[in-house]
Enzyme design. Sequence first.
Site, PDB file in Angstrom:
ATOM      1  N   TYR A  29     -29.641 -11.002   3.429  1.00 13.07           N
ATOM      2  CA  TYR A  29     -29.889  -9.705   4.020  1.00 13.07           C
ATOM      3  C   TYR A  29     -29.440  -8.712   3.269  1.00 13.07           C
ATOM      4  O   TYR A  29     -30.268  -7.420   3.158  1.00 13.07           O
ATOM      5  CB  TYR A  29     -29.257  -9.921   5.735  1.00 13.07           C
ATOM      6  CG  TYR A  29     -29.262  -8.581   6.452  1.00 13.07           C
ATOM      7  CD1 TYR A  29     -30.442  -8.204   6.759  1.00 13.07           C
ATOM      8  CD2 TYR A  29     -28.073  -7.910   6.562  1.00 13.07           C
ATOM      9  CE1 TYR A  29     -30.595  -6.913   7.709  1.00 13.07           C
ATOM     10  CE2 TYR A  29     -28.157  -6.792   7.484  1.00 13.07           C
ATOM     11  CZ  TYR A  29     -29.516  -6.375   7.919  1.00 13.07           C
ATOM     12  OH  TYR A  29     -29.543  -5.014   8.792  1.00 13.07           O
ATOM     13  N   TRP A  70     -23.039 -10.066  13.241  1.00  6.33           N
ATOM     14  CA  TRP A  70     -24.472  -9.850  12.859  1.00  6.33           C
ATOM     15  C   TRP A  70     -24.984 -11.109  12.370  1.00  6.33           C
ATOM     16  O   TRP A  70     -26.181 -11.183  12.570  1.00  6.33           O
ATOM     17  CB  TRP A  70     -24.343  -8.867  11.683  1.00  6.33           C
ATOM     18  CG  TRP A  70     -25.804  -8.495  11.237  1.00  6.33           C
ATOM     19  CD1 TRP A  70     -26.272  -8.601   9.969  1.00  6.33           C
ATOM     20  CD2 TRP A  70     -26.669  -7.787  12.219  1.00  6.33           C
ATOM     21  NE1 TRP A  70     -27.745  -8.256   9.870  1.00  6.33           N
ATOM     22  CE2 TRP A  70     -27.916  -7.931  10.992  1.00  6.33           C
ATOM     23  CE3 TRP A  70     -26.970  -6.892  13.316  1.00  6.33           C
ATOM     24  CZ2 TRP A  70     -29.086  -6.855  11.756  1.00  6.33           C
ATOM     25  CZ3 TRP A  70     -27.866  -6.779  13.766  1.00  6.33           C
ATOM     26  CH2 TRP A  70     -29.185  -6.612  12.831  1.00  6.33           C
ATOM     27  N   GLU A 111     -29.678  -4.252  16.862  1.00  6.17           N
ATOM     28  CA  GLU A 111     -28.302  -3.718  16.921  1.00  6.17           C
ATOM     29  C   GLU A 111     -27.865  -3.425  18.340  1.00  6.17           C
ATOM     30  O   GLU A 111     -26.577  -3.739  18.609  1.00  6.17           O
ATOM     31  CB  GLU A 111     -28.473  -2.046  16.342  1.00  6.17           C
ATOM     32  CG  GLU A 111     -28.432  -2.007  14.712  1.00  6.17           C
ATOM     33  CD  GLU A 111     -27.446  -2.683  13.822  1.00  6.17           C
ATOM     34  OE1 GLU A 111     -26.356  -2.892  14.390  1.00  6.17           O
ATOM     35  OE2 GLU A 111     -28.057  -2.667  12.652  1.00  6.17           O
TER      36      GLU A 111
END
Length: 193
Positions: free
Chosen positions: A22, A52, A44
């Site tokens: 990522y 995350w 988010e």
Amino acid sequence: MTSPPELIRTPWALSHPLLLEYYDTEWGTPVYTEQGLFERLSLEAFQAGLSWLTILKKRPAFRDSFHQFNPDAVAVMSDAELDQLMLNPDIIRNRQKIVATRNNARATITLREDGGLSDFLWSFKPGSTPCPETASEVPTTSPESLALSKALRKRGFSFVGPTTMYALMEAVGMVDTHIMASHRRGVSGIWPH
């Protein structure tokens, strides 16, 4: 393809292969499409209070569950469909966040009358970006993320707090918080490295 491991990266990127991928291929690259920004905004919001990495692992299921984050499709999801999502162990089963995703899709559609989600979000791009030498120097909010949070709330969005909006700004290249020595610094093309 992921960059060689000897390159300098932000420390959080080194803890898992998904985070590394990522970081090396997506984080900080500008996103301007409505669907792309709606996906980032939604993810988010789901990430709030979680890691995350958890979100990245569940991203394919989120995409399947929320019609690839097409705002038009998400906006018309029924209460019964949202109830079904609460039974899906492959996503974050937080009812408030699931309902907020539909709500935010509807707010995204309404924003089209005033130029759209992309123009709205990008109008909060700051005049400068941080230049952190270390990860501890990376801010978690800014005056712009606070203003964006307030403006989105006025437009009917939820789960858009200032810290969440700063994370969004980082993810879509609106600010560049790659540490100065990172091979990804300046990847957005918006900020000098």
